[in-house]
Design an enzyme around this catalytic site. Structure first.
Site, PDB file in Angstrom:
ATOM      1  N   ASP A  65      -3.219   6.476  12.656  1.00  0.00           N
ATOM      2  CA  ASP A  65      -1.728   6.537  12.629  1.00  0.00           C
ATOM      3  C   ASP A  65      -1.272   7.499  13.400  1.00  0.00           C
ATOM      4  O   ASP A  65      -0.156   8.427  12.824  1.00  0.00           O
ATOM      5  CB  ASP A  65      -1.114   6.474  11.124  1.00  0.00           C
ATOM      6  CG  ASP A  65      -1.980   5.679  10.197  1.00  0.00           C
ATOM      7  OD1 ASP A  65      -2.572   4.447  10.698  1.00  0.00           O
ATOM      8  OD2 ASP A  65      -1.976   6.049   8.866  1.00  0.00           O
ATOM      9  N   ASN A 225       8.004   0.368  -0.029  1.00  0.00           N
ATOM     10  CA  ASN A 225       7.026   1.432  -0.362  1.00  0.00           C
ATOM     11  C   ASN A 225       7.441   2.614   0.339  1.00  0.00           C
ATOM     12  O   ASN A 225       7.511   2.482   1.590  1.00  0.00           O
ATOM     13  CB  ASN A 225       5.734   0.852  -0.144  1.00  0.00           C
ATOM     14  CG  ASN A 225       4.245   2.016  -0.373  1.00  0.00           C
ATOM     15  OD1 ASN A 225       4.744   2.697  -1.049  1.00  0.00           O
ATOM     16  ND2 ASN A 225       3.360   1.475   0.060  1.00  0.00           N
ATOM     17  N   ASP A 228       4.971   5.904   5.513  1.00  0.00           N
ATOM     18  CA  ASP A 228       5.319   5.862   6.912  1.00  0.00           C
ATOM     19  C   ASP A 228       6.607   6.079   7.480  1.00  0.00           C
ATOM     20  O   ASP A 228       7.231   5.281   8.079  1.00  0.00           O
ATOM     21  CB  ASP A 228       4.809   4.270   7.191  1.00  0.00           C
ATOM     22  CG  ASP A 228       3.654   3.705   7.250  1.00  0.00           C
ATOM     23  OD1 ASP A 228       2.608   4.632   6.934  1.00  0.00           O
ATOM     24  OD2 ASP A 228       3.258   2.511   7.227  1.00  0.00           O
ATOM     25  N   HIS A 286       6.630  -8.665   0.413  1.00  0.00           N
ATOM     26  CA  HIS A 286       5.341  -8.131   0.345  1.00  0.00           C
ATOM     27  C   HIS A 286       4.540  -8.837   1.454  1.00  0.00           C
ATOM     28  O   HIS A 286       3.498  -9.028   1.280  1.00  0.00           O
ATOM     29  CB  HIS A 286       4.545  -8.376  -0.737  1.00  0.00           C
ATOM     30  CG  HIS A 286       3.504  -7.366  -1.007  1.00  0.00           C
ATOM     31  ND1 HIS A 286       3.415  -5.803  -0.650  1.00  0.00           N
ATOM     32  CD2 HIS A 286       2.118  -7.629  -1.151  1.00  0.00           C
ATOM     33  CE1 HIS A 286       2.405  -5.406  -0.747  1.00  0.00           C
ATOM     34  NE2 HIS A 286       1.405  -6.272  -1.141  1.00  0.00           N
ATOM     35  N   ILE A 289       4.369  -5.878   7.246  1.00  0.00           N
ATOM     36  CA  ILE A 289       5.044  -5.186   8.306  1.00  0.00           C
ATOM     37  C   ILE A 289       5.125  -3.718   7.886  1.00  0.00           C
ATOM     38  O   ILE A 289       5.329  -3.371   6.672  1.00  0.00           O
ATOM     39  CB  ILE A 289       6.573  -5.772   8.272  1.00  0.00           C
ATOM     40  CG1 ILE A 289       7.322  -5.350   9.436  1.00  0.00           C
ATOM     41  CG2 ILE A 289       7.305  -5.670   6.912  1.00  0.00           C
ATOM     42  CD1 ILE A 289       8.824  -5.502   9.473  1.00  0.00           C
ATOM     43  N   GLU A 290       4.816  -2.720   8.474  1.00  0.00           N
ATOM     44  CA  GLU A 290       4.837  -1.380   8.270  1.00  0.00           C
ATOM     45  C   GLU A 290       4.684  -0.412   9.664  1.00  0.00           C
ATOM     46  O   GLU A 290       5.124  -1.189  10.657  1.00  0.00           O
ATOM     47  CB  GLU A 290       3.426  -1.307   7.582  1.00  0.00           C
ATOM     48  CG  GLU A 290       2.235  -1.111   8.539  1.00  0.00           C
ATOM     49  CD  GLU A 290       0.859  -1.091   7.473  1.00  0.00           C
ATOM     50  OE1 GLU A 290       1.043  -1.086   6.352  1.00  0.00           O
ATOM     51  OE2 GLU A 290      -0.244  -0.952   7.962  1.00  0.00           O
ATOM     52  N   HIS A 371      -0.246   0.492  14.315  1.00  0.00           N
ATOM     53  CA  HIS A 371       0.401   1.861  13.729  1.00  0.00           C
ATOM     54  C   HIS A 371       0.717   2.801  14.841  1.00  0.00           C
ATOM     55  O   HIS A 371       0.281   3.860  15.145  1.00  0.00           O
ATOM     56  CB  HIS A 371      -0.285   2.524  12.791  1.00  0.00           C
ATOM     57  CG  HIS A 371       0.573   3.446  11.898  1.00  0.00           C
ATOM     58  ND1 HIS A 371       0.561   3.480  10.525  1.00  0.00           N
ATOM     59  CD2 HIS A 371       1.330   4.562  12.253  1.00  0.00           C
ATOM     60  CE1 HIS A 371       1.510   4.524   9.981  1.00  0.00           C
ATOM     61  NE2 HIS A 371       1.670   4.922  11.055  1.00  0.00           N
TER      62      HIS A 371
END
Length: 527
Positions: A65, A225, A228, A286, A289-290, A371
């Protein structure tokens, strides 16, 4: 014909149904029967790497990341698991921190305040214990705060797939150590653990239990959540934090530069603004995607929102997508002018820049390229930074930096190989330099563990594109590096750039995007 372009485009050659190999094609391209070969015997459509040197795809460090920061010609990447590295060429990296230990020179101070830093999440002693009873400090992002004159690191401590805590620390120097300053945003609570958060400081209990908690569990499909984080300045020098991973999607909150703390907005349901979590930008339900990252490009006037789809394992289809907006708080849309919400098939949304692929000179296919962070260097070159895994049967990973170039329409095109200091010709390239035999891949739009393998396409001097199972046209914009290519009726707008492959061999490349897909081509100049 577009104005200002060399007249080298002709009518589309009779299209063939199979088309260009895209993500979802794992068979070798040479398995096509000879009966499909066009009559011109000078064409060689066999995909072979014979005679092409391979290069080591390892960078020497493992930083998951990676978030990039440049200072005085040195590039730093900060990553999960308390890792960090630096480089002077974006290619060779030196580790400066790695692992959960009290002697970690960048992050180690966090253990001195463990009772506070891990009070809610991130350790076996937290209110919500980590699912593996280990320590979890993930996804840091560093920014220099122009108001306080300090470096701020934003990161998350996390315990489960939706129980997390956004935090931050400060340092007088870029390399740390970063001293823990406080928690910012909480997720994953229920009616019993909500009192261990600051949620009720900003919304009343009735609202929180009605919206954030469902059936005595966190309402993860609608709310984020807390993971990130990425912090940036907008064009008015206001600070913002974009964050989120799966769950309820990607969210945006303003940061007070005087304190580094979150500015909680007034609720505005019509515009997807929550009083605690901020403005919802994308996603939900959910779905994957992050890792959001926002970068403003003054040459195009757009804010670009980069995210990752898929799951982070080598077989998880991890990949980078991008959306853009003229305003910092959106709407962020893709090449079709749309964005994913909770009730859609999200793989159809967002320009896919990179996924799983194999190119000549790579020892192994790149897998789970995702990421990312991104930055524009002092010389104006723009880069995409991410980690990649490989199809070698392990989950080993390595950071990668690829140069990006904007096409005529202001969409980023990622160059095929990791950067080695390549410089594009601002006045373009002669026709003889760009025509010829290319290894071509299409990244597609799917989310899977399939690898995009190359097929052979010829860019001919008369403007035709010819392949064993694909045909089209191409043209260059006179006096520039811009190019356009049509393959089986699909239009892509991109750039030419001469660079080096992983083994240091000179190649001419093109990178073009269209319909939320990325197409890359590699021609060996010696051929």
């Amino acid at each position: 014909m577009r104005n200002g372009r060399r007249t080298i485009s002709v009518l589309l050659v009779a299209a063939m149904t199979a088309g260009l190999a895209a993500c979802g094609t794992t068979e070798a391209a040479e398995n096509v029967t000879e009966s499909e070969t066009p009559e011109n015997t000078d064409y060689n459509f066999t995909v072979s790497y014979d005679g092409i040197q391979t290069g080591d795809v390892s960078s020497g460090v493992a930083v998951h990341d990676p978030s990039i920061y440049e200072e005085n010609g040195t590039y730093y990447i900060f990553g999960s698991h308390m890792s960090a590295a630096k480089s002077d060429d974006l290619l060779h990296w030196e580790s400066i921190a790695d692992g959960y230990n009290k002697t970690n020179p960048v992050y180690g101070q966090i253990y001195g305040v463990a009772d506070e830093a891990f009070a809610y999440a991130g350790s076996k002693n937290s209110l919500i214990q980590t699912d593996d009873k280990k320590t979890h400090v993930w996804a840091p992002d560093v920014i220099y705060n122009k108001t306080t004159g300090l470096y701020y690191m934003y990161y998350c401590t996390t315990s489960t797939w939706n129980a997390s805590n956004l935090c931050f620390g400060t340092s007088e120097t870029l390399e740390g150590p970063y001293e823990w300053q406080g928690a910012l945003i909480y997720s994953g609570f229920d009616k019993d653990t909500i009192t261990g958060t600051d949620v009720l400081d900003y919304v009343d209990e009735e609202y929180a239990l009605k919206n954030y908690v469902r059936n005595n569990s966190y309402n993860f499909e609608e709310y984020p959540n807390a993971i990130d984080p990425s912090v940036f300045y907008d064009t008015d020098d206001r600070m913002w934090m974009v964050y989120g991973s799966w769950s309820g999607g990607i969210y945006l909150l303003e940061i007070d530069p005087a304190t580094g703390q979150v500015i909680h907005p007034e609720a505005d349901e019509e515009h997807n603004v929550d009083a605690y979590y901020g403005k919802k930008l994308l996603g939900g339900g959910h779905k994957s995607i992050e890792a959001p990252y926002i970068l403003y490009d003054e040459t195009t006037g757009y804010y670009y929102l980069y995210v990752s789809y898929g799951t982070l394992t080598s077989s998880g289809g991890y990949q980078v997508r991008v959306f853009r907006s003229k305003t910092v708080d959106g709407d962020y849309v893709d090449m079709n002018g749309k964005y994913p919400t909770a009730d859609v098939d999200h793989q159809l949304y967002g320009l896919k820049l990179t996924g799983n692929y194999k190119l000549p000179s790579l020892e192994r296919a790149y897998m789970a390229t995702g990421h990312n962070s991104a930055f524009i260097d002092e010389d104006g070159r723009q880069y995409l930074v991410y980690h990649t895994r490989f199809n070698n049967g392990t989950e080993n990973h390595s950071p990668r930096v690829h140069q990006m170039m904007m096409n005529e329409d202001g969409w980023p095109c990622e160059l095929p190989y990791q950067t080695q200091g390549e410089t594009v010709s601002d006045t373009g390239y002669e026709t003889d330099a760009v025509v010829g035999r290319y290894f071509v891949i299409n990244q597609g739009t799917d989310i899977s563990n399939d690898i995009a393998n190359p097929v052979i396409l010829y860019l001919n001097a008369d403007g035709t594109v010819v392949g064993r199972e694909a045909a089209g046209t191409w043209e260059a914009v006179d006096g520039t590096y811009y190019m356009h290519i049509t393959i089986d009726g699909e239009d892509y707008s991109g750039v030419f750039c001469q660079m080096k492959d992983e083994a240091g061999t000179d190649v001419m490349t093109f990178s073009a995007v269209g319909g939320n897909q990325s197409v890359w081509g590699v021609k060996y100049i010696a051929e």
